[in-house]
Design an enzyme around this catalytic site. Structure first.
Site, PDB file in Angstrom:
ATOM      1  N   CYS A  15       0.598  -1.258   0.120  1.00 62.16           N
ATOM      2  CA  CYS A  15      -0.015  -0.185   0.004  1.00 62.16           C
ATOM      3  C   CYS A  15       0.799   1.218   0.122  1.00 62.16           C
ATOM      4  O   CYS A  15       2.066   1.439   0.685  1.00 62.16           O
ATOM      5  CB  CYS A  15      -0.626  -0.023   1.067  1.00 62.16           C
TER       6      CYS A  15
ATOM      7  N   ARG B  21     -18.131  -2.813  17.938  1.00 64.70           N
ATOM      8  CA  ARG B  21     -17.140  -3.988  17.774  1.00 64.70           C
ATOM      9  C   ARG B  21     -15.939  -4.143  18.189  1.00 64.70           C
ATOM     10  O   ARG B  21     -14.884  -3.311  17.949  1.00 64.70           O
ATOM     11  CB  ARG B  21     -17.085  -4.294  16.395  1.00 64.70           C
TER      12      ARG B  21
ATOM     13  N   CYS C 169     -19.856  -6.116   3.407  1.00 69.43           N
ATOM     14  CA  CYS C 169     -19.017  -4.867   3.942  1.00 69.43           C
ATOM     15  C   CYS C 169     -17.635  -4.994   3.109  1.00 69.43           C
ATOM     16  O   CYS C 169     -17.025  -5.869   2.946  1.00 69.43           O
ATOM     17  CB  CYS C 169     -18.582  -5.081   5.468  1.00 69.43           C
TER      18      CYS C 169
HETATM   19 FE1  SF4 Z   1      -2.733   1.390   3.378  1.00 66.96          FE
HETATM   20 FE2  SF4 Z   1      -5.170   1.006   4.898  1.00 66.96          FE
HETATM   21 FE3  SF4 Z   1      -2.906   0.227   5.706  1.00 66.96          FE
HETATM   22 FE4  SF4 Z   1      -3.099   2.791   5.499  1.00 66.96          FE
HETATM   23  S1  SF4 Z   1      -4.265   1.122   6.849  1.00 66.96           S
HETATM   24  S2  SF4 Z   1      -1.152   1.635   4.919  1.00 66.96           S
HETATM   25  S3  SF4 Z   1      -4.543   2.751   3.644  1.00 66.96           S
HETATM   26  S4  SF4 Z   1      -3.815  -0.791   3.776  1.00 66.96           S
END
Ligand code: SF4
Ligand code: SAM
Ligand code: DTB
Length: 336
Positions: free
Chosen positions: A76, A283, A151
């Site tokens: 990411c 949750r 979801c």
């Molecule tokens: Fe990526 Fe989501 Fe992890 Fe942030 S929380 S690094 S946006 S996967």
């Protein structure tokens, strides 16, 4: 194998980035002072108060079960200091491309057989590309046809994308505020609090249920937890579902080594979420693997009525379904 090690150690200053955020304006139903006063109550008084709110609004002996699946793992672009899936940190997570529809269907069927009623698909994206979103909509249709609520948590949504998800039948969109606005820039520098609020607005506008919560144990003070609850509880319409995550510390992430949060403070936060958001599902999310049965039982008493259920969260471990089933039996809890 993408399961990662979640060890923790003590006494490290947690915050990494310095990028202050501005606070959004709120139509205050809950003042910070009132939330702080709740945190300061004696523990027994607080959980008793929360339990009373709980029984007025829910059957206190029923817990909702949501199963998570990481449909696209790792690599990411974002720099969320807690997250093992950021490409910027060196963790044991192995990047995996988007899953095939048939594999998602298999996982959803297995979740249904285990007793889950909602299936949550998570992707390690800053935001989905239109071609990826199309594939996710096929997954949503398939999950719904199995008889599960759906979801998704895919990052920030652009104009029009929430409507596509709604058209596919998406029931909930998970997008967390994660922490108080004034701390956000210490944890994430690649997007802003306002970006999160903008996506939540798009989700609300198309009438998808909002799943929005945060993480505690990031090294924040109690005022930080007050700030998170203040934001969540003062939304025009509070989220239908509020995941409260306890930081799962992962080797290689900047927040590894943060001082562990006292579990009683975690229970206090659950109780205050229940009091301030009486009609929301609260949750128990990341961090259950580190909690003993007594702490989880207290969390259910204090108003938690939903969990992530299944051996794995996205990349880290969760209690086994067998352990959870045994706990439900010992506590006389029903599930739905
Ligand atoms: Fe990526 Fe989501 Fe992890 Fe942030 S929380 S690094 S946006 S996967
Ligand atoms: N990439 C999307 C996003 O950030 O919105 C969706 C997936 S992201 C992993 C979903 C949420 O998981 C985050 O907002 C955060 O609240 C939670 N999370 C991620 N890593 C965590 C960790 N180590 N401990 C606790 N919660 C975590
Ligand atoms: C949420 O609030 N917690 C879940 C879900 N929404 C997507 C994710 C927890 C992730 C924990 C770290 C991991 O397994 O990678």
């Amino acid at each position: 194998m993408r399961k990662v090690n979640n060890q923790s150690s003590h006494n490290k200053v947690a915050f990494i980035h310095k990028n202050p955020q501005t606070q959004s304006t709120l139509n205050e139903k809950w003042k910070k002072e009132s939330i702080t006063e709740l945190f300061e109550l004696p523990f027994n008084d607080l959980i008793f108060k929360a339990h009373k709110v709980h029984i007025e609004n829910f059957d206190p002996n029923t817990v909702q079960l949501s199963t998570l699946l990481s449909i696209k793992t790792g690599g990411c672009s974002e720099d969320c200091g807690y997250c093992p899936q950021s490409a910027r940190f060196s963790t044991d997570v192995e990047n995996e491309p988007m899953m095939q529809l048939s594999d998602v269907i298999e996982a959803a069927k297995a979740a249904k057989v285990s007793g889950a009623t909602r299936f949550c698909m998570g992707a390690a994206w800053r935001s989905p590309k239109d071609k990826d979103l199309k594939k996710v909509t096929e997954m949503i249709v398939a999950v719904k046809s199995i008889g599960l609520e759906s979801c998704a948590t895919l990052g920030m949504l652009k104009d029009g994308q929430a409507a596509e998800l709604k058209a596919a039948g998406l029931d909930y969109y998970n997008h967390n505020l994660d922490t108080a606005p004034e701390l956000y820039g210490d944890i994430i520098s690649t997007r802003t609090y306002q970006d999160r609020l903008d996506t939540l607005k798009r989700v609300r506008e198309v009438d998808i249920n909002v799943c929005c919560g945060g993480i505690i144990g990031l090294g924040e003070t109690r005022q930080g937890r007050v700030g998170l609850i203040h934001q969540l509880s003062n939304m025009d319409k509070p989220p239908e579902s509020v995941p409260i995550n306890l930081l799962t510390q992962v080797e290689g992430t900047p927040l590894m080594g943060t001082q562990d949060l006292d579990h009683f403070e975690f229970i206090r936060t659950i109780a205050i979420a229940r009091i301030t958001m009486p009609k929301s599902y609260i949750r128990l999310s990341a961090g259950r693997e580190m909690m003993d049965d007594g702490i989880q039982a207290l969390a259910f008493f204090a108003g938690a009525n939903s969990i992530f259920y299944g051996e794995e969260l996205l990349t880290t471990e969760n209690p086994s379904t067998l352990r959870d089933q045994e706990l439900f039996k010992r506590l006389g809890l029903k599930t739905n």
